[in-house]
Each structure stands twice: as structure tokens, then as C-alpha cells.
Scaffold this motif. Sequence first.
Motif, PDB file in Angstrom:
ATOM      1  N   VAL A  80     -10.667   6.610  25.415  1.00  0.00           N
ATOM      2  CA  VAL A  80      -9.702   6.972  26.454  1.00  0.00           C
ATOM      3  C   VAL A  80      -8.325   6.397  26.104  1.00  0.00           C
ATOM      4  O   VAL A  80      -7.305   7.084  26.231  1.00  0.00           O
ATOM      5  CB  VAL A  80     -10.173   6.506  27.848  1.00  0.00           C
ATOM      6  CG1 VAL A  80      -9.071   6.672  28.890  1.00  0.00           C
ATOM      7  CG2 VAL A  80     -11.427   7.278  28.262  1.00  0.00           C
ATOM      8  N   VAL A  81      -8.286   5.167  25.637  1.00  0.00           N
ATOM      9  CA  VAL A  81      -7.009   4.562  25.226  1.00  0.00           C
ATOM     10  C   VAL A  81      -6.381   5.382  24.102  1.00  0.00           C
ATOM     11  O   VAL A  81      -5.183   5.675  24.119  1.00  0.00           O
ATOM     12  CB  VAL A  81      -7.207   3.087  24.803  1.00  0.00           C
ATOM     13  CG1 VAL A  81      -5.955   2.535  24.127  1.00  0.00           C
ATOM     14  CG2 VAL A  81      -7.582   2.234  26.015  1.00  0.00           C
ATOM     15  N   ALA A 116       0.598  18.222  35.531  1.00  0.00           N
ATOM     16  CA  ALA A 116      -0.130  18.590  34.314  1.00  0.00           C
ATOM     17  C   ALA A 116      -0.592  17.340  33.564  1.00  0.00           C
ATOM     18  O   ALA A 116      -1.727  17.292  33.065  1.00  0.00           O
ATOM     19  CB  ALA A 116       0.747  19.458  33.413  1.00  0.00           C
ATOM     20  N   ALA A 117       0.253  16.316  33.504  1.00  0.00           N
ATOM     21  CA  ALA A 117      -0.129  15.070  32.829  1.00  0.00           C
ATOM     22  C   ALA A 117      -1.283  14.399  33.562  1.00  0.00           C
ATOM     23  O   ALA A 117      -2.241  13.916  32.932  1.00  0.00           O
ATOM     24  CB  ALA A 117       1.072  14.132  32.721  1.00  0.00           C
ATOM     25  N   GLY A 122      -7.160  13.154  34.041  1.00  0.00           N
ATOM     26  CA  GLY A 122      -8.388  13.323  34.820  1.00  0.00           C
ATOM     27  C   GLY A 122      -9.477  14.087  34.078  1.00  0.00           C
ATOM     28  O   GLY A 122     -10.662  13.880  34.331  1.00  0.00           O
ATOM     29  N   ARG A 123      -9.081  14.975  33.167  1.00  0.00           N
ATOM     30  CA  ARG A 123     -10.059  15.757  32.399  1.00  0.00           C
ATOM     31  C   ARG A 123     -10.542  15.053  31.136  1.00  0.00           C
ATOM     32  O   ARG A 123     -11.437  15.554  30.458  1.00  0.00           O
ATOM     33  CB  ARG A 123      -9.444  17.107  32.002  1.00  0.00           C
ATOM     34  CG  ARG A 123      -9.349  18.101  33.127  1.00  0.00           C
ATOM     35  CD  ARG A 123      -9.005  19.501  32.628  1.00  0.00           C
ATOM     36  NE  ARG A 123      -7.783  19.530  31.846  1.00  0.00           N
ATOM     37  CZ  ARG A 123      -6.575  19.821  32.321  1.00  0.00           C
ATOM     38  NH1 ARG A 123      -6.436  20.125  33.579  1.00  0.00           N
ATOM     39  NH2 ARG A 123      -5.524  19.831  31.535  1.00  0.00           N
ATOM     40  N   MET A 124      -9.971  13.930  30.797  1.00  0.00           N
ATOM     41  CA  MET A 124     -10.382  13.237  29.570  1.00  0.00           C
ATOM     42  C   MET A 124     -11.853  12.867  29.627  1.00  0.00           C
ATOM     43  O   MET A 124     -12.339  12.373  30.651  1.00  0.00           O
ATOM     44  CB  MET A 124      -9.570  11.952  29.372  1.00  0.00           C
ATOM     45  CG  MET A 124      -8.190  12.145  28.886  1.00  0.00           C
ATOM     46  SD  MET A 124      -7.412  10.524  28.668  1.00  0.00           S
ATOM     47  CE  MET A 124      -5.761  11.038  28.301  1.00  0.00           C
ATOM     48  N   GLU A 125     -12.527  13.087  28.517  1.00  0.00           N
ATOM     49  CA  GLU A 125     -13.916  12.666  28.416  1.00  0.00           C
ATOM     50  C   GLU A 125     -13.964  11.148  28.526  1.00  0.00           C
ATOM     51  O   GLU A 125     -13.220  10.440  27.861  1.00  0.00           O
ATOM     52  CB  GLU A 125     -14.502  13.112  27.077  1.00  0.00           C
ATOM     53  CG  GLU A 125     -15.988  12.849  26.966  1.00  0.00           C
ATOM     54  CD  GLU A 125     -16.572  13.390  25.674  1.00  0.00           C
ATOM     55  OE1 GLU A 125     -17.565  12.815  25.212  1.00  0.00           O
ATOM     56  OE2 GLU A 125     -16.023  14.375  25.138  1.00  0.00           O
ATOM     57  N   GLY A 126     -14.808  10.658  29.402  1.00  0.00           N
ATOM     58  CA  GLY A 126     -14.936   9.218  29.616  1.00  0.00           C
ATOM     59  C   GLY A 126     -14.223   8.734  30.862  1.00  0.00           C
ATOM     60  O   GLY A 126     -14.503   7.655  31.354  1.00  0.00           O
ATOM     61  N   THR A 130      -9.977   8.945  38.964  1.00  0.00           N
ATOM     62  CA  THR A 130      -8.595   8.467  38.936  1.00  0.00           C
ATOM     63  C   THR A 130      -8.065   8.350  40.355  1.00  0.00           C
ATOM     64  O   THR A 130      -8.577   8.985  41.283  1.00  0.00           O
ATOM     65  CB  THR A 130      -7.658   9.422  38.150  1.00  0.00           C
ATOM     66  OG1 THR A 130      -7.604  10.668  38.823  1.00  0.00           O
ATOM     67  CG2 THR A 130      -8.098   9.594  36.713  1.00  0.00           C
ATOM     68  N   GLN A 131      -7.047   7.528  40.493  1.00  0.00           N
ATOM     69  CA  GLN A 131      -6.297   7.428  41.745  1.00  0.00           C
ATOM     70  C   GLN A 131      -4.833   7.307  41.348  1.00  0.00           C
ATOM     71  O   GLN A 131      -4.463   6.401  40.600  1.00  0.00           O
ATOM     72  CB  GLN A 131      -6.728   6.218  42.560  1.00  0.00           C
ATOM     73  CG  GLN A 131      -5.956   6.083  43.859  1.00  0.00           C
ATOM     74  CD  GLN A 131      -6.428   4.903  44.672  1.00  0.00           C
ATOM     75  OE1 GLN A 131      -7.611   4.560  44.662  1.00  0.00           O
ATOM     76  NE2 GLN A 131      -5.508   4.273  45.381  1.00  0.00           N
ATOM     77  N   SER A 132      -4.012   8.228  41.825  1.00  0.00           N
ATOM     78  CA  SER A 132      -2.599   8.273  41.434  1.00  0.00           C
ATOM     79  C   SER A 132      -1.690   7.966  42.610  1.00  0.00           C
ATOM     80  O   SER A 132      -1.972   8.348  43.741  1.00  0.00           O
ATOM     81  CB  SER A 132      -2.242   9.660  40.897  1.00  0.00           C
ATOM     82  OG  SER A 132      -3.068   9.994  39.813  1.00  0.00           O
TER      83      SER A 132
END
Length: 143
Positions: A80-81, A116-117, A122-126, A130-132
Motif C-alpha cells: 500500500v505504501v 478521484a484520488a 480506497g480501491r487499492m488492494e490491501g 478509509t475515512q477522509s
Amino acid sequence: MLDETDRRLLDLLRENARLGISDLARRTGLARSTVQTRLDRLERGGAIQGYTVRLGQAATGALVRAQVMMKVAPKAQDAVVARCRGLSAVTVLHTISGGYDLVAEVAAPDTEALDAALDSIGRMEGVERTQSSVLLSTKINRG
């Protein structure tokens, strides 16, 4: 270990990284050679990793920014990083303790690009959750 003089030098540089040795010496009451020796030691020891520009409102004022807390699946943090590193909208990324694992600051030119960002994160595998929070204004920034 940093002493009070080291901290004073770092505070002065944090306020204005363009201060020269003479200015630092004058403001701390130290000899120029002492200031230079201390800065060399702070750089070698890793307390100073570099000198940079901190952008002001004139350069960043048009950007919409958000803080994104991320809950990451076990053993997925490195991936993820790496993915966040590839997103130009992610300007800062920290590991944190508590209910979330990472917190990112995200900046975009408008709300559509910010959305979009955030969707990309949020769609990243792993990334499990999320909370924005959209950042409205900066009251203190010590860089």
C-alpha cells in the motif's frame, strides 16, 4: 542527543532554511565556526536530512486537500505504501497507531480530482477501510 543549542539552530532553520552561517551565529550568539561544526554534526547524525522550500498559500491555495485514514490488511502495508508513493496526489504518508494504520495527506487542484484520488486509495488492494476529512485551513504549520 540534541542539546538546547542544537534545538535552537533547528528552530531557526525550520523558520527559514535559507539563513546563512553568519545569521545563525548572530542569532544564537555562537561563533561561525561553532555553528558550522554543529550543522555538520546534525547533518551527519541525520537530525538534518536536507534543506527544502515550504510552499505558501500563494502556491498551494488553489489546492483542495484531505486527510485520509487507512485501515490496511495484515502484511499489505508495504504494498500500500508503494502504491501511495506512485500517486502524485499523496503528499505525505505516515504510519499511525490506533484503529487505522496509515494517514495520508492528499492534494488536488479541484474536488473532482480529489474525489478521484480518494477513490484510487480506497480501491487499492490491501486497503480495507478509509475515512477522509477535507482540510479547510491551516492554523499552524511548523513544517
